[in-house]
Design a protein around this motif. Structure first.
Motif, PDB file in Angstrom:
ATOM      1  N   ARG A  97      -8.070  74.944  56.938  1.00  0.00           N
ATOM      2  CA  ARG A  97      -7.876  74.634  58.352  1.00  0.00           C
ATOM      3  C   ARG A  97      -6.393  74.620  58.715  1.00  0.00           C
ATOM      4  NH1 ARG A  97     -11.299  73.489  55.102  1.00  0.00           N
ATOM      5  NH2 ARG A  97     -10.958  71.223  54.984  1.00  0.00           N
ATOM      6  N   VAL A 123      -7.939  74.836  64.187  1.00  0.00           N
ATOM      7  CA  VAL A 123      -8.554  73.651  64.776  1.00  0.00           C
ATOM      8  C   VAL A 123      -7.758  73.294  66.029  1.00  0.00           C
ATOM      9  CG1 VAL A 123      -9.289  71.267  64.428  1.00  0.00           C
ATOM     10  CG2 VAL A 123      -9.195  72.849  62.479  1.00  0.00           C
ATOM     11  N   THR A 141     -10.878  66.929  59.886  1.00  0.00           N
ATOM     12  CA  THR A 141     -10.861  68.363  59.541  1.00  0.00           C
ATOM     13  C   THR A 141      -9.850  68.721  58.453  1.00  0.00           C
ATOM     14  OG1 THR A 141      -9.641  68.584  61.636  1.00  0.00           O
ATOM     15  CG2 THR A 141     -11.863  69.431  61.585  1.00  0.00           C
ATOM     16  N   PRO A 193     -17.080  80.472  59.616  1.00  0.00           N
ATOM     17  CA  PRO A 193     -16.398  79.712  60.683  1.00  0.00           C
ATOM     18  C   PRO A 193     -15.112  80.410  61.127  1.00  0.00           C
ATOM     19  CG  PRO A 193     -17.035  78.258  58.883  1.00  0.00           C
ATOM     20  CD  PRO A 193     -17.241  79.666  58.392  1.00  0.00           C
ATOM     21  N   ILE A 196     -12.589  75.662  65.270  1.00  0.00           N
ATOM     22  CA  ILE A 196     -13.144  74.334  65.529  1.00  0.00           C
ATOM     23  C   ILE A 196     -12.466  73.774  66.777  1.00  0.00           C
ATOM     24  CG2 ILE A 196     -13.460  71.972  64.681  1.00  0.00           C
ATOM     25  CD1 ILE A 196     -13.233  73.076  61.828  1.00  0.00           C
ATOM     26  N   GLY A 208     -16.423  67.932  65.990  1.00  0.00           N
ATOM     27  CA  GLY A 208     -15.788  69.236  65.826  1.00  0.00           C
ATOM     28  C   GLY A 208     -16.811  70.353  65.928  1.00  0.00           C
ATOM     29  N   VAL A 210     -18.045  73.959  65.621  1.00  0.00           N
ATOM     30  CA  VAL A 210     -17.656  75.116  64.812  1.00  0.00           C
ATOM     31  C   VAL A 210     -18.262  76.380  65.409  1.00  0.00           C
ATOM     32  CG1 VAL A 210     -17.611  76.139  62.511  1.00  0.00           C
ATOM     33  CG2 VAL A 210     -17.655  73.640  62.771  1.00  0.00           C
ATOM     34  N   TYR A 415     -21.769  71.220  63.926  1.00  0.00           N
ATOM     35  CA  TYR A 415     -20.641  70.298  63.988  1.00  0.00           C
ATOM     36  C   TYR A 415     -19.998  70.185  62.609  1.00  0.00           C
ATOM     37  CZ  TYR A 415     -22.651  68.830  68.466  1.00  0.00           C
ATOM     38  OH  TYR A 415     -23.141  68.803  69.752  1.00  0.00           O
ATOM     39  N   TRP A 416     -18.680  70.209  62.601  1.00  0.00           N
ATOM     40  CA  TRP A 416     -17.946  70.149  61.345  1.00  0.00           C
ATOM     41  C   TRP A 416     -18.225  68.834  60.613  1.00  0.00           C
ATOM     42  CZ3 TRP A 416     -15.376  73.505  58.424  1.00  0.00           C
ATOM     43  CH2 TRP A 416     -14.560  73.013  57.409  1.00  0.00           C
ATOM     44  N   ASN A 417     -18.646  68.983  59.356  1.00  0.00           N
ATOM     45  CA  ASN A 417     -18.812  67.829  58.474  1.00  0.00           C
ATOM     46  C   ASN A 417     -19.745  66.782  59.072  1.00  0.00           C
ATOM     47  OD1 ASN A 417     -18.314  66.512  56.048  1.00  0.00           O
ATOM     48  ND2 ASN A 417     -16.600  65.328  56.871  1.00  0.00           N
TER      49      ASN A 417
END
Length: 552
Positions: A97, A123, A141, A193, A196, A208, A210, A415-417
């Motif tokens: 990132r 990001v 992130t 990806p 973000i 976040g 993606v 969504y990120w993570n």
């Protein structure tokens, strides 16, 4: 048969030729992440391909900010050099990132494309975040480096960030010069990806979103399709040749309106992006439209409303050929005022519905539709399916309100993570549950209400939970509830009802300062009620927001 029906039939006829077998935008269906999705058959497979194509646009203007003018060829070379610097100096590679924390600048865009060169993931942090929010985003992130303007670099220092920070004003020009001529190569997949961006979340923390290479390339192709459709309406051929339009950017690059739907597609169409820097001021924007001969502008309704307070007769606005209202619902009254005062609005005013998760507009209302039905947000765009569903997930008939659900090649990966939030928003067939409510009528979508608690302040989404969480950190606050109240200019403004044991023991200024230290300025309540009375709740303990009032 009405004119609107005639135009709709003509549009369908032209679209059929463009998307049918052998057409430049031939549609097919392919498996995408376990679901069968309509896609453009003849498409680029990554943003890196889009970037490399743009080199052929040569010395045409791409990015314009004040006296700075960057051509497509210059941008392509600079993106390669910056990518080489980030890889060689900071070890950045595929999947890493790269944080961007800045106001709108050409360097923001350059950083985005340098990340694509490496297969890294840019990001876009919200440039209005307070230090506490920045700290959260960095932890969430985990960028290997953050590229920031000088103002935000100072905020990063205040937040105690340990990640390396490069400034746009000094570090980037030096790196581009040092690594000039280098052009790293990488390979990415369509569903890898690519970006973000953060959106407010109902759980009180930003999420976040993606987007994949597939998502963002498809958005660019959608914009090219609309160009071809417009040419067909005029009886003109379309071959994808670059045009000479000039797009004004007034929304932040960490929003899809400016990034996905404006800056990125210009690498396919060859048009210029003009940045309005600093806070929005109607007179400055009008002057910029005149001096830069702006042809296209997408504004949030608040900006459009403020424009009407200026003396429009002082400016030559004849270059403006397309004008849209984005990011928040616009009232029929505002639309009418715009048509009275702004010439382009009489023939080219459009509006749309979408969200960060949808990648681009899910529906668009054409100028004739908006005149005939000012409360509509239009029909689904090419490649988008829209359904209205009840709480059990069953599709409801036309005219019945329910949750708006969307499926397309533009919809986010997730969504990120956050697998839990992703699973709650996207089902196994890749349908996005937007959390927004509306109904369909004759193929057109009409909003019945945004997410039940969402506040739309000047085009920015504000969720009460995040502010309530901040208020509840105050030692004297027992409970709180945040609501949106009508505001003539902003659409809505933020209001807070705060419950304390002794209302004389705390001042509004103290509470306002408490929130301002934790959250961005637009989330700080403008109206307050400090009371000892408990919040109204239903039998399950949920606050009854509709019963709340902060008075005048």
């Amino acid at each position: 048969m009405t004119q609107a029906v005639d135009l709709q039939a003509l549009a369908a006829q032209i679209a059929a030729k463009l998307t049918g077998p052998g057409g430049p935008f031939e549609m097919t269906v392919e498996p995408v992440l376990g679901a069968t999705i309509p896609v453009f058959r003849n498409r680029r497979r990554s943003l890196l391909e889009v970037l490399d194509d743009s080199r052929a646009l040569g010395d045409r203007d791409y990015l314009v900010s004040g006296d700075t003018r960057v051509t497509f060829a210059e941008h392509h070379a600079a993106a390669g050099a910056l990518a080489a610097a980030l890889a060689g100096r900071y070890g950045i590679g595929k999947g890493d990132r790269i944080g961007i924390l800045a106001a709108n600048t050409p360097e923001w865009v350059l950083t985005f494309w340098a990340a694509q060169r490496l297969g890294a993931i840019p990001v876009g942090y919200n440039a209005w975040w307070a230090p506490q929010e920045i700290t959260y985003g960095l932890a969430h992130t985990e960028p290997k480096v953050v590229i920031a303007d000088a103002k935000r670099a100072a905020l990063l220092a205040e937040s105690g960030a340990s990640v390396p920070v490069l400034t746009m004003e000094t570090d980037l020009p030096a790196l581009v010069a040092e690594f000039a001529g280098e052009l790293p190569e990488t390979t990415v997949g369509e569903d890898d990806p690519a970006c973000i961006l953060y959106t407010s979340g109902t759980t009180g923390r930003p999420k976040g979103v993606v987007h994949s290479h597939r998502n963002m390339v498809a958005v660019s192709d959608y914009h090219r399709f609309t160009d071809a459709l417009a040419a067909g309406f005029r009886g003109l051929p379309w071959d994808g040749s670059p045009t000479s339009r000039r797009f004004l950017t007034t929304s932040p690059l960490f929003h899809i309106a400016s990034l996905h739907n404006l800056v990125i597609p210009r690498l396919r169409t060859g048009d210029a992006v003009i940045f309005q820097t600093g806070a929005f001021e109607a007179e400055r924007v009008l002057g910029l439209i005149e001096s830069e001969r702006i042809t296209n502008w997408g504004a949030v309704p608040t900006m459009a409303s403020r424009l009407l307070d200026a003396d429009l007769e002082r400016y030559d606005l004849t270059s403006l050929a397309a004008f849209s209202l984005n990011a928040a619902p616009s009232s029929p009254a505002l639309q009418a005022r715009l048509r009275e005062r702004l010439p382009v609005a009489q023939v080219a005013l459009t509006t749309s519905y979408g969200c960060t998760e949808s990648g681009t507009a899910a529906t668009v209302a054409t100028p004739p539709e908006l005149v005939a039905r000012p409360e509509t947000v239009g029909r689904p765009i090419i490649g988008v399916a829209v359904e209205i569903r009840d709480p059990e997930g069953t599709v409801v008939p036309d005219g019945v309100e329910g949750e708006i659900c969307i499926r397309s090649a533009y919809v986010m990966l997730g969504y990120w993570n956050d697998d839990v939030a992703t699973g709650a928003s996207i089902d196994e067939n890749r349908w996005l549950r937007t959390g927004d409510f509306g109904f369909l009528s004759e193929g057109r979508l009409q909003m019945a209400g945004r997410r039940s608690d969402l506040i739309l302040r000047g085009g920015e989404n504000v969720y009460p939970t995040e502010i309530e969480n901040a208020l509840d950190e105050h030692p004297l606050v027992q409970e709180s509830a945040v609501i949106g109240v009508p505001h003539e200019d902003l659409g809505q403004e933020v209001a807070a009802v705060v419950v304390v044991a002794d209302p004389e023991a705390v001042t509004v200024d103290e509470l306002r300062d408490h929130v301002a230290k934790r959250l961005a300025y637009f989330k700080v309540p403008a109206r307050w009620l400090v009371t000892a009375d408990a919040l109204p709740r239903n039998a399950t303990g949920k606050v009854l927001r509709r019963e709340l009032s902060v008075g005048e």
